[in-house]
Motif scaffolding. Structure first.
Motif, PDB file in Angstrom:
ATOM      1  N   VAL A  36       0.835  -1.202   0.000  1.00 29.15           N
ATOM      2  CA  VAL A  36       0.000   0.000   0.000  1.00 29.15           C
ATOM      3  C   VAL A  36       0.871   1.254   0.000  1.00 29.15           C
ATOM      4  O   VAL A  36       0.531   2.261  -0.649  1.00 29.15           O
ATOM      5  N   ASN A  37       2.021   1.212   0.684  1.00 30.07           N
ATOM      6  CA  ASN A  37       2.927   2.364   0.669  1.00 30.07           C
ATOM      7  C   ASN A  37       3.496   2.606  -0.725  1.00 30.07           C
ATOM      8  O   ASN A  37       3.631   3.754  -1.166  1.00 30.07           O
ATOM      9  N   GLN A  38       3.833   1.532  -1.434  1.00 34.99           N
ATOM     10  CA  GLN A  38       4.324   1.671  -2.806  1.00 34.99           C
ATOM     11  C   GLN A  38       3.246   2.231  -3.721  1.00 34.99           C
ATOM     12  O   GLN A  38       3.525   3.047  -4.607  1.00 34.99           O
ATOM     13  N   ASN A  39       2.010   1.792  -3.524  1.00 34.67           N
ATOM     14  CA  ASN A  39       0.906   2.324  -4.337  1.00 34.67           C
ATOM     15  C   ASN A  39       0.775   3.839  -4.151  1.00 34.67           C
ATOM     16  O   ASN A  39       0.609   4.594  -5.116  1.00 34.67           O
ATOM     17  N   MET A  40       0.849   4.282  -2.900  1.00 38.42           N
ATOM     18  CA  MET A  40       0.705   5.711  -2.619  1.00 38.42           C
ATOM     19  C   MET A  40       1.933   6.491  -3.078  1.00 38.42           C
ATOM     20  O   MET A  40       1.816   7.605  -3.601  1.00 38.42           O
ATOM     21  N   ALA A  41       3.125   5.906  -2.899  1.00 32.28           N
ATOM     22  CA  ALA A  41       4.344   6.566  -3.369  1.00 32.28           C
ATOM     23  C   ALA A  41       4.327   6.706  -4.890  1.00 32.28           C
ATOM     24  O   ALA A  41       4.760   7.729  -5.436  1.00 32.28           O
ATOM     25  N   GLY A  42       3.810   5.684  -5.584  1.00 34.71           N
ATOM     26  CA  GLY A  42       3.730   5.743  -7.042  1.00 34.71           C
ATOM     27  C   GLY A  42       2.839   6.872  -7.514  1.00 34.71           C
ATOM     28  O   GLY A  42       3.181   7.584  -8.474  1.00 34.71           O
ATOM     29  N   ARG A  43       1.698   7.073  -6.862  1.00 35.02           N
ATOM     30  CA  ARG A  43       0.818   8.170  -7.257  1.00 35.02           C
ATOM     31  C   ARG A  43       1.439   9.519  -6.905  1.00 35.02           C
ATOM     32  O   ARG A  43       1.251  10.505  -7.627  1.00 35.02           O
ATOM     33  N   THR A  44       2.207   9.567  -5.815  1.00 33.34           N
ATOM     34  CA  THR A  44       2.892  10.806  -5.452  1.00 33.34           C
ATOM     35  C   THR A  44       3.965  11.136  -6.484  1.00 33.34           C
ATOM     36  O   THR A  44       4.151  12.301  -6.860  1.00 33.34           O
ATOM     37  N   ARG A  45       4.678  10.120  -6.966  1.00 32.21           N
ATOM     38  CA  ARG A  45       5.672  10.345  -8.026  1.00 32.21           C
ATOM     39  C   ARG A  45       5.009  10.876  -9.291  1.00 32.21           C
ATOM     40  O   ARG A  45       5.571  11.713  -9.995  1.00 32.21           O
ATOM     41  N   LEU A  46       3.820  10.347  -9.582  1.00 27.18           N
ATOM     42  CA  LEU A  46       3.108  10.764 -10.792  1.00 27.18           C
ATOM     43  C   LEU A  46       2.895  12.262 -10.817  1.00 27.18           C
ATOM     44  O   LEU A  46       2.957  12.895 -11.869  1.00 27.18           O
ATOM     45  N   LEU A  47       2.671  12.853  -9.649  1.00 27.15           N
ATOM     46  CA  LEU A  47       2.427  14.291  -9.577  1.00 27.15           C
ATOM     47  C   LEU A  47       3.700  15.100  -9.392  1.00 27.15           C
ATOM     48  O   LEU A  47       3.644  16.320  -9.324  1.00 27.15           O
TER      49      LEU A  47
END
Length: 673
Positions: free
Chosen positions: A418-429
């Protein structure tokens, strides 16, 4: 009488923020949401916090009711009346597809084909009538619609953004046939071209309007029974407020109500703390919402896609959402791979440890198993005094057996995913849009956000995490600090060079007058009015536009210079002397309420207080971890990770190798050592 209360109704919890001065929290609380009737949860929060009704001047409210209605498709039964030949515009869309690869996929339009009807009327792109409306045909259609048991009707004609006369005429005839119908014309919702997006936005408004009208009526009735009969304002997706009494006619504008409130509060807190570039992360029970704030201003998007071929073309804070929350369910897919979310346990049955009958392991259960959450202090729950740790361990153990891991290993794996999922969306922005994450701070909030923010900044490379004083109810605080806002827009579709002197100024003044009239009608007391104008511009031949701030009195050369500057900022270069087009003009009229602007000098460093307790907490291994109470951390105090900070609305994790510092505004600034 200046007391205000902000209440945000989420999918799992309803959060309350009560303030006597409009900025500091005097009381906060979380109570379980009541999805069958969100107004019940709102009243529960007011009663649980023992808010003094007689001293209360204003209630400000964020809600997920519109979002949930669209996700679950529980809105009104609608019909569409459109120009002959355009019956299928909602399904034709932009010739896109739900999956990048393959030609399969399902579409679920808000209005089925058997309830979409055509009328033989037509205007050209200038708004000149080609074929007038046949009133007899409209009356016949109205009689037919009476037998279809529809609650709302969308009237969306070709080129009505230029001339809405035909839509208004048909709406008037239909209203005379059945006054109980909710009739929505596309031009009153969106005066911009793009037939598909305008019709879709009108369909969303009609789908939600009866439901939202009923909700606002019920909410005001319940508040009246409680004894409150003063002003109630509701958060819109653009970060502004609208009176609850007008909510039905702004149904499409509250689809991202709660997330917009959180970003508004986060931007204000970060600005006071000295950070003008931040990424906001809001992790609740069902989702994780991410947004970018540049120079203290949240990014505004002119439209968003709520689902496949379901665009909503209204101004809103650009929030990206993924299914990653405390209630996100962990499972093993058909390939034997551990996955987390987007399916959620929601408020009912909720995580296993909540004791509401949940059986599937969630992110919250993983945090409980690893002792990151205090099982003896169940935040926001009234049905038990201690979280069901053994139930959570059993559920995670069953999941671990499928992949050959122990209980703690499985819980660690759930959090890693779940942390990787959220980090991935943060990277997207950030990284993927050309921003350096080291230039940003992460404002983390939501009931579950501070449990995971440290892992996110480590993964993304962000230097500082800001944890506000009341992160678990920050969306409720955002409602309190927001202003009243109306956006007015219309399509121009003109070459910039073709504008006559004063033509754009006249359009600005007209839209400003419309926005000020809406502000006056709202009846909300404001300190001042801020008016801003934006041109949606592009190079000739381009489809996508840029929002460019413009002012009255500018000539075409000055407008082109502003566009070039915006284009260079976004893309790093310009296309030279190619002609430009002004696609549409947007005016923002903001009624600014009374707000205290706080300033303070950085506090001198202080040693950490004695921890309130210590307990074993799992960070790759079991650590003997100090536990602090948030109210004991004074400005200037420095705490070293690993440690846990507990407060009434959330739990904050500071991982090994990180340091937390309390600033002058009582935020915790967490940095990687």
């Amino acid at each position: 009488m200046s007391d205000v209360v902000g209440i945000d109704v989420g999918g799992t919890f309803t959060d309350l923020f009560y303030s006597r001065d409009g900025i500091h929290a005097d009381r906060i609380c979380k109570v379980p949401s009541t999805p069958h009737d969100p107004s019940i949860g709102l009243l529960d929060a007011l009663k649980t916090a023992d808010i003094p009704c007689d001293d209360l001047s204003l209630i400000l409210h964020g809600t997920t009711i519109a979002t949930n209605a669209l996700i679950e498709r529980v809105g009104a039964r609608c019909a569409l009346v459109t120009t002959a030949g355009f019956r299928d515009v909602l399904e034709l869309g932009r010739r896109d597809r739900p999956d990048f690869y393959g030609l399969t996929g399902k579409q679920n339009p808000l209005i089925p084909r058997n309830l979409r009807f055509e009328l033989d009327e037509r205007m050209d792109f200038r708004g000149d009538v080609i074929r007038p409306v046949d009133s007899r045909a409209v009356e016949e259609l109205g009689q037919r619609l009476k037998g279809e048991n529809v609650e709302a009707i969308v009237v969306s004609f070709l080129h009505s953004y230029v001339n809405p006369a035909h839509e208004a005429e048909v709406a008037s005839i239909l209203a005379g046939i059945n006054p109980d119908w909710e009739i929505v014309t596309s031009a009153e919702i969106n005066r911009e071209y793009y037939e598909f997006e305008r019709t879709s936005t009108a369909a969303i408004q009609a789908f939600l309007q009866p439901l939202i009208k009923n909700y606002s009526r019920k909410l005001l009735e319940r508040l009246g029974e409680w004894g409150f009969r003063r002003q109630t304002l509701v958060m819109q997706s653009n970060g502004g407020l609208v009176p609850a009494s007008q909510l039905g006619h702004h149904a499409a504008h509250i689809v991202r109500s709660g997330p917009a409130a959180g970003v508004t509060a986060a931007a204000r807190i970060a600005s006071e703390a000295g950070f003008d570039r931040v990424i906001t992360g809001d992790m609740g029970g069902t989702s994780y919402d991410v947004a970018v704030v540049i120079d203290g201003e949240p990014e505004i998007a002119p439209k968003t896609n709520l689902d496949f071929r379901l665009p909503l073309r209204v101004s809103m804070i650009n929030v990206h959402t993924i299914g990653a929350g405390g209630g996100s369910i962990a499972y093993v897919d058909r390939a034997g791979i551990l996955k987390v979310g987007p399916r959620s346990a929601r408020a009912r049955p909720g995580p296993v440890c909540f004791g509401h009958g949940g059986t599937e392991p969630t992110v919250t259960d993983a945090n409980v198993v690893l002792s990151r959450i205090n099982a003896d202090d169940p935040i926001g729950l009234t049905n038990l005094t201690r979280l069901d740790v053994e139930g959570a361990r059993a559920a995670i153990g069953r999941l671990g057996e499928q992949i050959g891991l122990g209980v703690e290993e499985t819980a660690e794996a759930i959090l890693a995913i779940v942390n990787q999922n959220m980090a991935g969306r943060t990277r997207l922005l950030s990284i993927e849009r050309g921003y350096d994450p080291r230039d940003f701070a992460l404002v983390i909030f939501g009931g579950a956000g501070p449990l995971h923010g440290a892992a996110i900044i480590r993964e993304v490379g962000i230097k500082t995490m800001i944890v506000p004083p009341a992160p678990g109810v920050l969306c409720a605080m955002g409602c309190v600090v927001a202003d009243v806002r109306y956006d007015v827009s219309r399509t121009l579709a003109r070459a910039t060079s073709s504008l006559e002197p004063g033509e754009l100024d006249a359009a600005m003044r007209e839209q400003e007058a419309e926005g000020r009239a809406k502000l006056e009608t709202s009846g909300v007391t404001v300190k001042s009015v801020l008016v801003r104008h934006f041109a949606e511009m592009a190079y000739s031949g381009q489809i996508h536009t840029l929002r460019v701030p413009v002012e009255e009195g500018w000539d075409t050369a000055r407008i082109n210079d502003a566009f070039a500057e915006a284009y260079r900022t976004e893309y790093g270069n310009t296309l030279g002397d190619i002609a430009t087009t002004i696609v549409s003009l947007r005016t923002v009229v903001e009624g600014q309420r009374e707000h205290e602007k706080r300033q303070s000098e950085p506090p001198a460093p202080l040693p950490a207080p004695e921890p309130a307790a210590r307990r074993p907490v799992h960070f790759s291994r079991w650590w003997d971890t100090p536990v602090y109470q948030r109210q004991t951390l004074r400005p200037g105090a420095v705490i070293e990770g690993p440690c846990i900070v507990e407060q009434s609305d959330t739990t904050i994790i500071i991982e090994p190798g990180m340091t937390g510092r309390i600033d002058a505004f009582e935020n915790i600034l967490v940095e990687v050592a």
